[in-house]
Design a protein around this motif. Sequence first.
Motif, PDB file in Angstrom:
ATOM      1  N   TYR A 141       0.794  -1.387  -0.029  1.00  0.00           N
ATOM      2  CA  TYR A 141      -0.030   0.009   0.032  1.00  0.00           C
ATOM      3  C   TYR A 141       0.799   1.266  -0.007  1.00  0.00           C
ATOM      4  CZ  TYR A 141      -4.352   2.763   0.147  1.00  0.00           C
ATOM      5  OH  TYR A 141      -5.372   3.516   0.059  1.00  0.00           O
ATOM      6  N   LYS A 142       2.003   1.355   0.487  1.00  0.00           N
ATOM      7  CA  LYS A 142       3.156   2.289   0.529  1.00  0.00           C
ATOM      8  C   LYS A 142       2.702   3.540   1.179  1.00  0.00           C
ATOM      9  CE  LYS A 142       5.340   0.219  -2.781  1.00  0.00           C
ATOM     10  NZ  LYS A 142       6.549  -0.731  -2.330  1.00  0.00           N
ATOM     11  N   GLY A 143       2.125   3.530   2.251  1.00  0.00           N
ATOM     12  CA  GLY A 143       1.574   4.473   3.006  1.00  0.00           C
ATOM     13  C   GLY A 143       0.776   5.946   2.724  1.00  0.00           C
ATOM     14  N   ASP A 144       0.280   5.656   1.899  1.00  0.00           N
ATOM     15  CA  ASP A 144      -0.770   6.863   1.280  1.00  0.00           C
ATOM     16  C   ASP A 144      -1.571   7.178   2.554  1.00  0.00           C
ATOM     17  OD1 ASP A 144       0.651   7.177  -1.013  1.00  0.00           O
ATOM     18  OD2 ASP A 144      -0.772   6.026  -2.037  1.00  0.00           O
ATOM     19  N   TYR A 145      -2.102   6.291   3.079  1.00  0.00           N
ATOM     20  CA  TYR A 145      -3.179   6.308   4.038  1.00  0.00           C
ATOM     21  C   TYR A 145      -3.187   4.943   4.766  1.00  0.00           C
ATOM     22  CZ  TYR A 145      -7.160   7.947   6.952  1.00  0.00           C
ATOM     23  OH  TYR A 145      -8.126   8.206   7.958  1.00  0.00           O
ATOM     24  N   PHE A 146      -3.898   4.737   5.770  1.00  0.00           N
ATOM     25  CA  PHE A 146      -3.842   3.231   6.183  1.00  0.00           C
ATOM     26  C   PHE A 146      -4.670   2.412   5.365  1.00  0.00           C
ATOM     27  CE2 PHE A 146      -4.171   5.976  10.297  1.00  0.00           C
ATOM     28  CZ  PHE A 146      -2.997   5.894  10.576  1.00  0.00           C
ATOM     29  N   PHE A 147      -4.044   1.360   5.212  1.00  0.00           N
ATOM     30  CA  PHE A 147      -4.206   0.348   3.917  1.00  0.00           C
ATOM     31  C   PHE A 147      -5.721  -0.222   3.858  1.00  0.00           C
ATOM     32  CE2 PHE A 147      -2.130  -2.442   6.660  1.00  0.00           C
ATOM     33  CZ  PHE A 147      -3.108  -3.742   6.607  1.00  0.00           C
ATOM     34  N   TRP A 148      -6.282   0.053   5.306  1.00  0.00           N
ATOM     35  CA  TRP A 148      -7.613  -0.741   5.544  1.00  0.00           C
ATOM     36  C   TRP A 148      -8.679   0.443   5.518  1.00  0.00           C
ATOM     37  CZ3 TRP A 148      -3.796  -0.233   8.981  1.00  0.00           C
ATOM     38  CH2 TRP A 148      -4.168   0.260  10.202  1.00  0.00           C
ATOM     39  N   LYS A 149      -8.440   1.735   5.305  1.00  0.00           N
ATOM     40  CA  LYS A 149      -9.357   2.851   5.437  1.00  0.00           C
ATOM     41  C   LYS A 149      -9.330   3.589   4.107  1.00  0.00           C
ATOM     42  CE  LYS A 149      -9.355   3.730  10.139  1.00  0.00           C
ATOM     43  NZ  LYS A 149     -10.710   3.427  10.676  1.00  0.00           N
ATOM     44  N   ASP A 150     -10.608   3.776   3.697  1.00  0.00           N
ATOM     45  CA  ASP A 150     -10.774   4.506   2.367  1.00  0.00           C
ATOM     46  C   ASP A 150     -10.241   3.792   1.130  1.00  0.00           C
ATOM     47  OD1 ASP A 150     -12.415   6.431   3.726  1.00  0.00           O
ATOM     48  OD2 ASP A 150     -10.631   7.423   4.115  1.00  0.00           O
ATOM     49  N   ASN A 151     -10.083   2.597   1.266  1.00  0.00           N
ATOM     50  CA  ASN A 151      -9.463   1.898   0.005  1.00  0.00           C
ATOM     51  C   ASN A 151     -10.263   0.626  -0.454  1.00  0.00           C
ATOM     52  OD1 ASN A 151      -7.605   0.252  -1.511  1.00  0.00           O
ATOM     53  ND2 ASN A 151      -6.324  -0.369   0.033  1.00  0.00           N
ATOM     54  N   PRO A 152     -10.898   1.087  -1.679  1.00  0.00           N
ATOM     55  CA  PRO A 152     -12.036   0.414  -2.152  1.00  0.00           C
ATOM     56  C   PRO A 152     -11.503  -1.114  -2.542  1.00  0.00           C
ATOM     57  CG  PRO A 152     -11.222   2.010  -3.945  1.00  0.00           C
ATOM     58  CD  PRO A 152     -10.518   2.364  -2.323  1.00  0.00           C
ATOM     59  N   SER A 153     -10.301  -1.348  -2.788  1.00  0.00           N
ATOM     60  CA  SER A 153      -9.873  -2.640  -3.118  1.00  0.00           C
ATOM     61  C   SER A 153      -9.623  -3.494  -1.840  1.00  0.00           C
ATOM     62  CB  SER A 153      -8.459  -2.498  -4.160  1.00  0.00           C
ATOM     63  OG  SER A 153      -7.544  -2.230  -3.206  1.00  0.00           O
ATOM     64  N   PHE A 154      -9.649  -3.034  -0.636  1.00  0.00           N
ATOM     65  CA  PHE A 154      -9.545  -3.730   0.431  1.00  0.00           C
ATOM     66  C   PHE A 154     -10.767  -4.308   1.339  1.00  0.00           C
ATOM     67  CE2 PHE A 154      -8.914  -4.369   5.252  1.00  0.00           C
ATOM     68  CZ  PHE A 154      -7.719  -5.247   5.005  1.00  0.00           C
ATOM     69  N   SER A 155     -10.637  -5.609   1.549  1.00  0.00           N
ATOM     70  CA  SER A 155     -11.897  -6.259   2.168  1.00  0.00           C
ATOM     71  C   SER A 155     -11.640  -6.505   3.527  1.00  0.00           C
ATOM     72  CB  SER A 155     -12.106  -7.674   1.473  1.00  0.00           C
ATOM     73  OG  SER A 155     -12.734  -7.378   0.036  1.00  0.00           O
ATOM     74  N   MET A 156     -12.616  -5.800   4.400  1.00  0.00           N
ATOM     75  CA  MET A 156     -12.393  -6.067   5.957  1.00  0.00           C
ATOM     76  C   MET A 156     -12.843  -7.920   6.033  1.00  0.00           C
ATOM     77  SD  MET A 156     -11.580  -3.595   7.750  1.00  0.00           S
ATOM     78  CE  MET A 156     -11.290  -1.840   7.783  1.00  0.00           C
ATOM     79  N   HIS A 157     -12.518  -8.006   7.349  1.00  0.00           N
ATOM     80  CA  HIS A 157     -12.613  -9.269   7.763  1.00  0.00           C
ATOM     81  C   HIS A 157     -13.745  -9.352   9.162  1.00  0.00           C
ATOM     82  CE1 HIS A 157      -9.411 -10.715   5.263  1.00  0.00           C
ATOM     83  NE2 HIS A 157      -8.786 -10.012   5.768  1.00  0.00           N
ATOM     84  N   GLY A 158     -14.487  -8.164   8.924  1.00  0.00           N
ATOM     85  CA  GLY A 158     -15.591  -8.155  10.209  1.00  0.00           C
ATOM     86  C   GLY A 158     -14.897  -7.458  11.264  1.00  0.00           C
ATOM     87  N   ASP A 159     -15.687  -7.581  12.481  1.00  0.00           N
ATOM     88  CA  ASP A 159     -15.125  -6.880  13.573  1.00  0.00           C
ATOM     89  C   ASP A 159     -14.596  -7.761  14.608  1.00  0.00           C
ATOM     90  OD1 ASP A 159     -15.958  -5.768  16.478  1.00  0.00           O
ATOM     91  OD2 ASP A 159     -15.493  -4.120  15.330  1.00  0.00           O
ATOM     92  N   ALA A 160     -13.756  -7.722  15.293  1.00  0.00           N
ATOM     93  CA  ALA A 160     -13.146  -8.568  16.399  1.00  0.00           C
ATOM     94  C   ALA A 160     -14.302  -9.118  17.139  1.00  0.00           C
ATOM     95  CB  ALA A 160     -12.202  -8.029  17.260  1.00  0.00           C
ATOM     96  N   TYR A 161     -15.333  -8.355  17.667  1.00  0.00           N
ATOM     97  CA  TYR A 161     -16.309  -9.006  18.545  1.00  0.00           C
ATOM     98  C   TYR A 161     -17.454  -9.744  17.944  1.00  0.00           C
ATOM     99  CZ  TYR A 161     -13.781  -6.577  21.997  1.00  0.00           C
ATOM    100  OH  TYR A 161     -12.791  -5.938  23.030  1.00  0.00           O
ATOM    101  N   ASP A 162     -17.562  -9.669  16.709  1.00  0.00           N
ATOM    102  CA  ASP A 162     -18.442 -10.383  16.004  1.00  0.00           C
ATOM    103  C   ASP A 162     -17.988 -11.928  15.570  1.00  0.00           C
ATOM    104  OD1 ASP A 162     -19.951  -8.051  15.607  1.00  0.00           O
ATOM    105  OD2 ASP A 162     -18.918  -7.739  13.301  1.00  0.00           O
ATOM    106  N   LEU A 163     -16.705 -12.168  15.795  1.00  0.00           N
ATOM    107  CA  LEU A 163     -16.388 -13.401  15.534  1.00  0.00           C
ATOM    108  C   LEU A 163     -15.916 -14.260  16.611  1.00  0.00           C
ATOM    109  CD1 LEU A 163     -14.126 -12.665  12.115  1.00  0.00           C
ATOM    110  CD2 LEU A 163     -16.556 -13.397  12.166  1.00  0.00           C
ATOM    111  N   ASN A 164     -16.088 -13.351  17.961  1.00  0.00           N
ATOM    112  CA  ASN A 164     -15.559 -13.978  19.121  1.00  0.00           C
ATOM    113  C   ASN A 164     -15.930 -15.446  19.320  1.00  0.00           C
ATOM    114  OD1 ASN A 164     -14.585 -14.008  21.775  1.00  0.00           O
ATOM    115  ND2 ASN A 164     -16.318 -12.875  22.763  1.00  0.00           N
TER     116      ASN A 164
END
Length: 164
Positions: A141-164
């Motif tokens: 990602y090269k540091g333009d922003y946090f790679f997981w934020k505002d990045n349409p090509s990044f897929s989140m894996h859910g929330d930590a508390y959802d997968l407890n």
Amino acid sequence: MDIKEIIFEFKKDNNFEVKDPCGYPTLNNGHVLPDDMKEFYSICGGIVCYIEYGGFPIEILSPINVKQANPILVGEECEEDISSSWYLIADAEDGNYISIDCDPSRLGRCYESFEYSHAVAGNCPIIDLSFTELLNNIFNYKGDYFFWKDNPSFSMHGDAYDLN
């Protein structure tokens, strides 16, 4: 890329400083160091990322700075919470961290652990499922922003508390 390959790529790029190996993180009883982290710390002692370009520096912490997240971000261990097994693995400055889960049942999951949202259900995105995946995302990602934020090509894996 696996751990050896990604560290080799970090070393070739002058936007990263790969530190010499200096040991392994120390974890509390019952917590486990993921195998890819063991391999990482056998090869290097951390990585300073985005030295020359990229507005959001991240440092993969040296092993002596890998600490349990809750005492630092919450002020106590919170032993009954799932976050009690999370360790700070990367410092993104200004109270922003990435933590890694060292509980055997969730081993290696990486979470956004920002000062204002750490261990808050619904605000703890799982940003990667392994340390290797985290390193690859940071490198690519090269540091333009946090790679997981505002990045349409990044897929989140859910929330930590959802997968407890």
